[in-house]
Design a protein around this motif. Structure first.
Motif, PDB file in Angstrom:
ATOM      1  N   ARG A 133     -12.106  -2.293  11.357  1.00 16.79           N
ATOM      2  CA  ARG A 133     -11.630  -1.529  10.198  1.00 16.79           C
ATOM      3  C   ARG A 133     -10.164  -1.849   9.905  1.00 16.79           C
ATOM      4  NH1 ARG A 133     -12.246   5.044   9.323  1.00 16.79           N
ATOM      5  NH2 ARG A 133     -11.601   5.058   7.118  1.00 16.79           N
ATOM      6  N   GLU A 134      -9.365  -1.947  10.961  1.00 17.39           N
ATOM      7  CA  GLU A 134      -7.957  -2.288  10.741  1.00 17.39           C
ATOM      8  C   GLU A 134      -7.837  -3.705  10.178  1.00 17.39           C
ATOM      9  OE1 GLU A 134      -3.576  -2.326  12.881  1.00 17.39           O
ATOM     10  OE2 GLU A 134      -5.356  -2.286  14.142  1.00 17.39           O
ATOM     11  N   LEU A 135      -8.669  -4.612  10.652  1.00 21.53           N
ATOM     12  CA  LEU A 135      -8.627  -5.979  10.150  1.00 21.53           C
ATOM     13  C   LEU A 135      -8.931  -6.006   8.655  1.00 21.53           C
ATOM     14  CD1 LEU A 135      -8.399  -9.013  10.544  1.00 21.53           C
ATOM     15  CD2 LEU A 135     -10.803  -9.041  11.268  1.00 21.53           C
ATOM     16  N   ALA A 136      -9.923  -5.238   8.248  1.00 20.85           N
ATOM     17  CA  ALA A 136     -10.286  -5.188   6.829  1.00 20.85           C
ATOM     18  C   ALA A 136      -9.137  -4.622   5.996  1.00 20.85           C
ATOM     19  CB  ALA A 136     -11.547  -4.348   6.644  1.00 20.85           C
ATOM     20  N   MET A 137      -8.444  -3.620   6.528  1.00 18.07           N
ATOM     21  CA  MET A 137      -7.334  -3.012   5.799  1.00 18.07           C
ATOM     22  C   MET A 137      -6.148  -3.972   5.721  1.00 18.07           C
ATOM     23  SD  MET A 137      -7.475   0.970   7.115  1.00 18.07           S
ATOM     24  CE  MET A 137      -6.545   1.641   5.735  1.00 18.07           C
ATOM     25  N   LEU A 138      -5.889  -4.692   6.786  1.00 19.02           N
ATOM     26  CA  LEU A 138      -4.809  -5.673   6.777  1.00 19.02           C
ATOM     27  C   LEU A 138      -5.075  -6.756   5.744  1.00 19.02           C
ATOM     28  CD1 LEU A 138      -4.130  -6.095  10.607  1.00 19.02           C
ATOM     29  CD2 LEU A 138      -2.562  -5.118   8.912  1.00 19.02           C
ATOM     30  N   ARG A 139      -6.311  -7.201   5.671  1.00 21.68           N
ATOM     31  CA  ARG A 139      -6.667  -8.197   4.669  1.00 21.68           C
ATOM     32  C   ARG A 139      -6.519  -7.637   3.255  1.00 21.68           C
ATOM     33  NH1 ARG A 139     -12.018 -10.304   7.988  1.00 21.68           N
ATOM     34  NH2 ARG A 139     -11.003 -12.035   9.119  1.00 21.68           N
ATOM     35  N   GLU A 140      -6.873  -6.395   3.080  1.00 24.62           N
ATOM     36  CA  GLU A 140      -6.761  -5.758   1.767  1.00 24.62           C
ATOM     37  C   GLU A 140      -5.305  -5.619   1.335  1.00 24.62           C
ATOM     38  OE1 GLU A 140      -7.766  -3.878  -1.799  1.00 24.62           O
ATOM     39  OE2 GLU A 140      -9.013  -4.985  -0.389  1.00 24.62           O
ATOM     40  N   LEU A 141      -4.426  -5.368   2.290  1.00 19.10           N
ATOM     41  CA  LEU A 141      -3.003  -5.216   1.963  1.00 19.10           C
ATOM     42  C   LEU A 141      -2.421  -6.515   1.435  1.00 19.10           C
ATOM     43  CD1 LEU A 141      -1.824  -3.025   4.974  1.00 19.10           C
ATOM     44  CD2 LEU A 141      -1.807  -2.379   2.554  1.00 19.10           C
ATOM     45  N   PRO A 152       1.344   0.724  -7.664  1.00 19.38           N
ATOM     46  CA  PRO A 152       1.143   2.152  -7.341  1.00 19.38           C
ATOM     47  C   PRO A 152      -0.238   2.450  -6.789  1.00 19.38           C
ATOM     48  CG  PRO A 152       2.231   1.911  -9.461  1.00 19.38           C
ATOM     49  CD  PRO A 152       1.785   0.536  -9.054  1.00 19.38           C
ATOM     50  N   ARG A 153      -1.229   1.670  -7.194  1.00 15.27           N
ATOM     51  CA  ARG A 153      -2.597   1.913  -6.721  1.00 15.27           C
ATOM     52  C   ARG A 153      -2.740   1.625  -5.232  1.00 15.27           C
ATOM     53  NH1 ARG A 153      -5.562  -1.981 -10.835  1.00 15.27           N
ATOM     54  NH2 ARG A 153      -3.808  -3.228 -10.046  1.00 15.27           N
ATOM     55  N   LYS A 154      -1.857   0.755  -4.712  1.00 12.91           N
ATOM     56  CA  LYS A 154      -1.938   0.401  -3.302  1.00 12.91           C
ATOM     57  C   LYS A 154      -1.023   1.251  -2.422  1.00 12.91           C
ATOM     58  CE  LYS A 154      -3.746  -4.279  -3.224  1.00 12.91           C
ATOM     59  NZ  LYS A 154      -3.584  -5.641  -2.654  1.00 12.91           N
ATOM     60  N   SER A 155      -0.182   2.053  -3.033  1.00  9.53           N
ATOM     61  CA  SER A 155       0.732   2.887  -2.244  1.00  9.53           C
ATOM     62  C   SER A 155      -0.046   3.832  -1.339  1.00  9.53           C
ATOM     63  CB  SER A 155       1.658   3.680  -3.170  1.00  9.53           C
ATOM     64  OG  SER A 155       2.571   2.831  -3.813  1.00  9.53           O
ATOM     65  N   ALA A 156      -1.031   4.524  -1.911  1.00  9.01           N
ATOM     66  CA  ALA A 156      -1.829   5.469  -1.129  1.00  9.01           C
ATOM     67  C   ALA A 156      -2.608   4.732  -0.044  1.00  9.01           C
ATOM     68  CB  ALA A 156      -2.783   6.240  -2.034  1.00  9.01           C
ATOM     69  N   PHE A 157      -3.101   3.546  -0.371  1.00 10.43           N
ATOM     70  CA  PHE A 157      -3.848   2.759   0.608  1.00 10.43           C
ATOM     71  C   PHE A 157      -2.950   2.371   1.776  1.00 10.43           C
ATOM     72  CE2 PHE A 157      -5.468  -1.187   2.393  1.00 10.43           C
ATOM     73  CZ  PHE A 157      -6.819  -0.915   2.553  1.00 10.43           C
ATOM     74  N   GLU A 211       7.902   7.981  19.987  1.00 13.61           N
ATOM     75  CA  GLU A 211       6.839   7.599  19.075  1.00 13.61           C
ATOM     76  C   GLU A 211       7.457   6.986  17.821  1.00 13.61           C
ATOM     77  OE1 GLU A 211       4.272  10.813  18.136  1.00 13.61           O
ATOM     78  OE2 GLU A 211       3.434  10.973  20.163  1.00 13.61           O
ATOM     79  N   ILE A 212       6.767   6.018  17.239  1.00 12.88           N
ATOM     80  CA  ILE A 212       7.229   5.396  15.997  1.00 12.88           C
ATOM     81  C   ILE A 212       6.534   6.087  14.841  1.00 12.88           C
ATOM     82  CG2 ILE A 212       7.263   3.279  14.636  1.00 12.88           C
ATOM     83  CD1 ILE A 212       7.444   1.722  17.241  1.00 12.88           C
ATOM     84  N   ARG A 213       7.342   6.701  13.966  1.00  5.95           N
ATOM     85  CA  ARG A 213       6.789   7.481  12.854  1.00  5.95           C
ATOM     86  C   ARG A 213       7.165   6.854  11.528  1.00  5.95           C
ATOM     87  NH1 ARG A 213       8.082  12.120   9.616  1.00  5.95           N
ATOM     88  NH2 ARG A 213      10.198  12.211  10.473  1.00  5.95           N
ATOM     89  N   ALA A 214       6.161   6.648  10.672  1.00  4.93           N
ATOM     90  CA  ALA A 214       6.411   6.129   9.330  1.00  4.93           C
ATOM     91  C   ALA A 214       6.981   7.259   8.470  1.00  4.93           C
ATOM     92  CB  ALA A 214       5.115   5.609   8.725  1.00  4.93           C
ATOM     93  N   VAL A 215       8.157   7.029   7.892  1.00  5.52           N
ATOM     94  CA  VAL A 215       8.801   8.089   7.112  1.00  5.52           C
ATOM     95  C   VAL A 215       8.961   7.740   5.639  1.00  5.52           C
ATOM     96  CG1 VAL A 215      10.056   9.021   9.079  1.00  5.52           C
ATOM     97  CG2 VAL A 215      11.108   7.226   7.701  1.00  5.52           C
ATOM     98  N   ALA A 216       8.796   6.470   5.276  1.00  7.18           N
ATOM     99  CA  ALA A 216       8.960   6.087   3.871  1.00  7.18           C
ATOM    100  C   ALA A 216       8.120   4.859   3.577  1.00  7.18           C
ATOM    101  CB  ALA A 216      10.426   5.819   3.549  1.00  7.18           C
ATOM    102  N   LEU A 217       7.626   4.783   2.341  1.00  6.33           N
ATOM    103  CA  LEU A 217       6.856   3.620   1.933  1.00  6.33           C
ATOM    104  C   LEU A 217       6.868   3.518   0.415  1.00  6.33           C
ATOM    105  CD1 LEU A 217       3.615   2.221   3.341  1.00  6.33           C
ATOM    106  CD2 LEU A 217       3.719   2.663   0.882  1.00  6.33           C
ATOM    107  N   ALA A 218       7.011   2.292  -0.080  1.00  7.23           N
ATOM    108  CA  ALA A 218       6.928   2.032  -1.512  1.00  7.23           C
ATOM    109  C   ALA A 218       6.186   0.726  -1.717  1.00  7.23           C
ATOM    110  CB  ALA A 218       8.320   1.952  -2.127  1.00  7.23           C
ATOM    111  N   HIS A 219       5.353   0.674  -2.759  1.00  9.60           N
ATOM    112  CA  HIS A 219       4.567  -0.528  -3.059  1.00  9.60           C
ATOM    113  C   HIS A 219       4.735  -0.873  -4.525  1.00  9.60           C
ATOM    114  CE1 HIS A 219       1.306  -3.420  -3.162  1.00  9.60           C
ATOM    115  NE2 HIS A 219       1.082  -3.241  -1.867  1.00  9.60           N
ATOM    116  N   ARG A 225      -0.167   3.865   2.734  1.00  7.18           N
ATOM    117  CA  ARG A 225       0.169   5.072   3.497  1.00  7.18           C
ATOM    118  C   ARG A 225      -0.978   5.465   4.420  1.00  7.18           C
ATOM    119  NH1 ARG A 225       4.663   7.772   1.724  1.00  7.18           N
ATOM    120  NH2 ARG A 225       5.515   7.095  -0.291  1.00  7.18           N
ATOM    121  N   ASN A 226      -2.192   5.349   3.912  1.00  8.05           N
ATOM    122  CA  ASN A 226      -3.358   5.701   4.714  1.00  8.05           C
ATOM    123  C   ASN A 226      -3.485   4.767   5.910  1.00  8.05           C
ATOM    124  OD1 ASN A 226      -5.800   7.111   5.308  1.00  8.05           O
ATOM    125  ND2 ASN A 226      -6.969   5.454   4.372  1.00  8.05           N
ATOM    126  N   TYR A 227      -3.217   3.483   5.684  1.00  8.35           N
ATOM    127  CA  TYR A 227      -3.281   2.524   6.792  1.00  8.35           C
ATOM    128  C   TYR A 227      -2.265   2.879   7.867  1.00  8.35           C
ATOM    129  CZ  TYR A 227      -2.129  -1.539   9.555  1.00  8.35           C
ATOM    130  OH  TYR A 227      -1.851  -2.357  10.614  1.00  8.35           O
TER     131      TYR A 227
END
Length: 217
Positions: free
Chosen positions: A156-164, A105-110, A94-102, A112-114
């Motif tokens: 929903r994923e398309l909307a999130m990708l556009r938001e990113l 800062p307001r988009k970091s949580a977004f 399985e591919i697991r996300a282990v780190a993320l930085a943006h 991670r949620n994606y």
């Protein structure tokens, strides 16, 4: 030849030999100034690259907790190399996300949620999965909305990708013990700031250091 020097005159004018000699000398001076500027820029880029990798090496040596270490690497890559950076590992098929930085800062949580809602399928043959499987880096420049539509698994994923907001993606493999164990992804959101060949080289070096740190841990 790096360019040309062009002069225009408001009225008709015949240039004599002295004029042409002067213009040739002026062109040589401009060429020499350009060469010096390019050499200085090259030296500065190399110096900045070594400084970046030295800091990455220091961060990687701080802790043997690999998740903390990889998070530090992701934070180091932003904003110098990317607007946001993610690191994924292949664990138990399985591919697991282990780190993320943006950079925002307001988009970091977004972000991670994606990544939590839409984990990368290990057999997708695209993106992180492709890099881990092939062991080859992947650079995608000029990301279009059609590409997002093709990648999205639902609306929903398309909307999130556009938001990113992604204009370019660079993914490099992480190797430990002679095998690919994950991938480091860097995303830019500004079309006016594409990834360069130097960025790709630096990302590969960073991925190599992170992989070595994983092997040690």
């Amino acid at each position: 030849v790096n360019g040309v020097l062009t002069l225009s005159f408001p009225n008709e004018r015949r240039l004599n030999a002295a004029d042409l000699t002067y213009l040739a000398a002026l062109a040589d001076v401009c060429a020499q100034a350009l060469a010096r500027a390019q050499a200085l820029e090259s030296v500065t880029r190399v110096s900045n690259r070594f400084a970046f990798l030295a800091e990455a090496s220091r961060q990687l040596a701080v802790s043997l907790n690999y998740e903390e270490t990889l998070q530090a690497v992701a934070e180091l890559a932003v904003p110098q190399l990317a607007d946001w950076c993610g690191i994924d590992l292949l664990e138990r098929d399985e591919i697991r996300a282990v780190a993320l930085a943006h950079v925002d800062p307001r988009k970091s949580a977004f972000a991670r949620n994606y990544r939590a809602m839409y984990p990368e399928p290990p057999d997708s043959g695209a993106g992180v999965s492709r890099v881990i499987t092939s062991g080859e880096s992947l650079l995608v420049s000029g990301i279009t909305d059609d590409m997002l539509v093709a990648r999205a698994r639902d609306e929903r994923e398309l909307a999130m990708l556009r938001e990113l907001g992604m204009s370019a993606v660079l993914i490099v493999p992480l190797r430990a013990g002679g095998r690919v164990v994950g991938a480091l992804s860097m995303i830019r959101s500004n079309p006016a700031r594409p990834f360069t060949a130097g960025d790709v080289t630096l990302a590969k070096d960073l991925g190599g250091q992170a992989g070595t740190s994983l092997e040690t841990a």
